[in-house]
Design a protein around this motif. Structure first.
Motif, PDB file in Angstrom:
ATOM      1  N   MET A 122     -32.348   1.503 -25.439  1.00 24.35           N
ATOM      2  CA  MET A 122     -31.548   0.723 -24.489  1.00 24.35           C
ATOM      3  C   MET A 122     -32.429  -0.223 -23.667  1.00 24.35           C
ATOM      4  N   ALA A 123     -33.585   0.248 -23.235  1.00 29.08           N
ATOM      5  CA  ALA A 123     -34.462  -0.563 -22.382  1.00 29.08           C
ATOM      6  C   ALA A 123     -34.957  -1.802 -23.122  1.00 29.08           C
ATOM      7  N   ALA A 124     -35.285  -1.645 -24.396  1.00 30.51           N
ATOM      8  CA  ALA A 124     -35.752  -2.795 -25.182  1.00 30.51           C
ATOM      9  C   ALA A 124     -34.644  -3.837 -25.327  1.00 30.51           C
ATOM     10  N   VAL A 125     -33.428  -3.380 -25.592  1.00 33.38           N
ATOM     11  CA  VAL A 125     -32.292  -4.296 -25.726  1.00 33.38           C
ATOM     12  C   VAL A 125     -31.982  -4.937 -24.374  1.00 33.38           C
ATOM     13  N   HIS A 126     -32.011  -4.140 -23.317  1.00 36.26           N
ATOM     14  CA  HIS A 126     -31.773  -4.623 -21.948  1.00 36.26           C
ATOM     15  C   HIS A 126     -32.751  -5.741 -21.591  1.00 36.26           C
ATOM     16  N   GLU A 127     -34.019  -5.536 -21.903  1.00 40.48           N
ATOM     17  CA  GLU A 127     -35.021  -6.573 -21.620  1.00 40.48           C
ATOM     18  C   GLU A 127     -34.718  -7.850 -22.406  1.00 40.48           C
ATOM     19  N   GLY A 128     -34.289  -7.690 -23.643  1.00 37.40           N
ATOM     20  CA  GLY A 128     -33.913  -8.855 -24.454  1.00 37.40           C
ATOM     21  C   GLY A 128     -32.746  -9.617 -23.850  1.00 37.40           C
ATOM     22  N   TRP A 129     -31.765  -8.887 -23.329  1.00 33.18           N
ATOM     23  CA  TRP A 129     -30.630  -9.542 -22.679  1.00 33.18           C
ATOM     24  C   TRP A 129     -31.091 -10.359 -21.482  1.00 33.18           C
ATOM     25  N   LEU A 130     -31.961  -9.775 -20.661  1.00 34.94           N
ATOM     26  CA  LEU A 130     -32.445 -10.498 -19.479  1.00 34.94           C
ATOM     27  C   LEU A 130     -33.239 -11.732 -19.884  1.00 34.94           C
TER      28      LEU A 130
END
Length: 160
Positions: A122-130
């Motif tokens: 989730m954190a990797a995807v979250h960073e990509g979204w930001l």
């Protein structure tokens, strides 16, 4: 002349007050806009709420676990909210409660191995979204904003 000076001082204070209010509202609107998008994407992609993601993020930083009161303080929510979020994550086997060896009445919360794995994804995807959401802001502007906000945070800490 003294009346003119008083009027001028009042005018400047009003302008500064107005500018401070505008700054606060602009920061808040940017934060809310990003937060709403992240909240929506977390739910659609992972079926998780932002508070649950935030609690897992706190635990990721502290592998030894955190006591409930510390989680509450770090997340700036009530103990009851932390308990409810922890209950949900525990049911999903993403966190575990561990008795505190220093205080038999208390316990710490830790991510389980499954929780660590899920959070890493989730954190990797979250960073990509930001990164995607902020991609149109040039790097130099981001660096300047970070510096200005760091200065602001420091000044807020020392404000009377």
């Amino acid at each position: 002349m003294e009346d003119e000076e008083q009027l001028d001082l009042a005018s400047r204070l009003t302008n500064d007050h107005h500018q401070s209010l505008k700054l606060w509202l602009r920061m808040l609107s940017c934060t809310v806009k990003i937060e709403n998008e992240i909240r929506s994407r977390l739910r659609a992609t992972f079926g998780i709420t932002l508070p649950r993601f935030d609690l897992m993020a706190q635990l990721e930083r502290y592998p030894q676990g955190l006591r409930m009161g510390e989680l509450s303080k770090r997340m700036m929510v009530t103990g009851g909210n932390v308990t409810g979020i922890t209950d949900q994550l525990e049911l999903e086997k993403l966190v575990v409660r561990v008795p505190d060896p220093k205080d038999g009445r208390a316990y710490s919360v830790k991510l389980t191995p499954a929780g660590r794995k899920a959070f890493a994804t989730m954190a990797a995807v979250h960073e990509g979204w930001l990164t995607e959401m902020l991609q149109d802001i040039p790097g130099a502007d981001k660096a300047q904003l970070l510096e200005l906000l760091s200065d602001m945070k420091q000044k807020l800490r020392t404000a009377p």
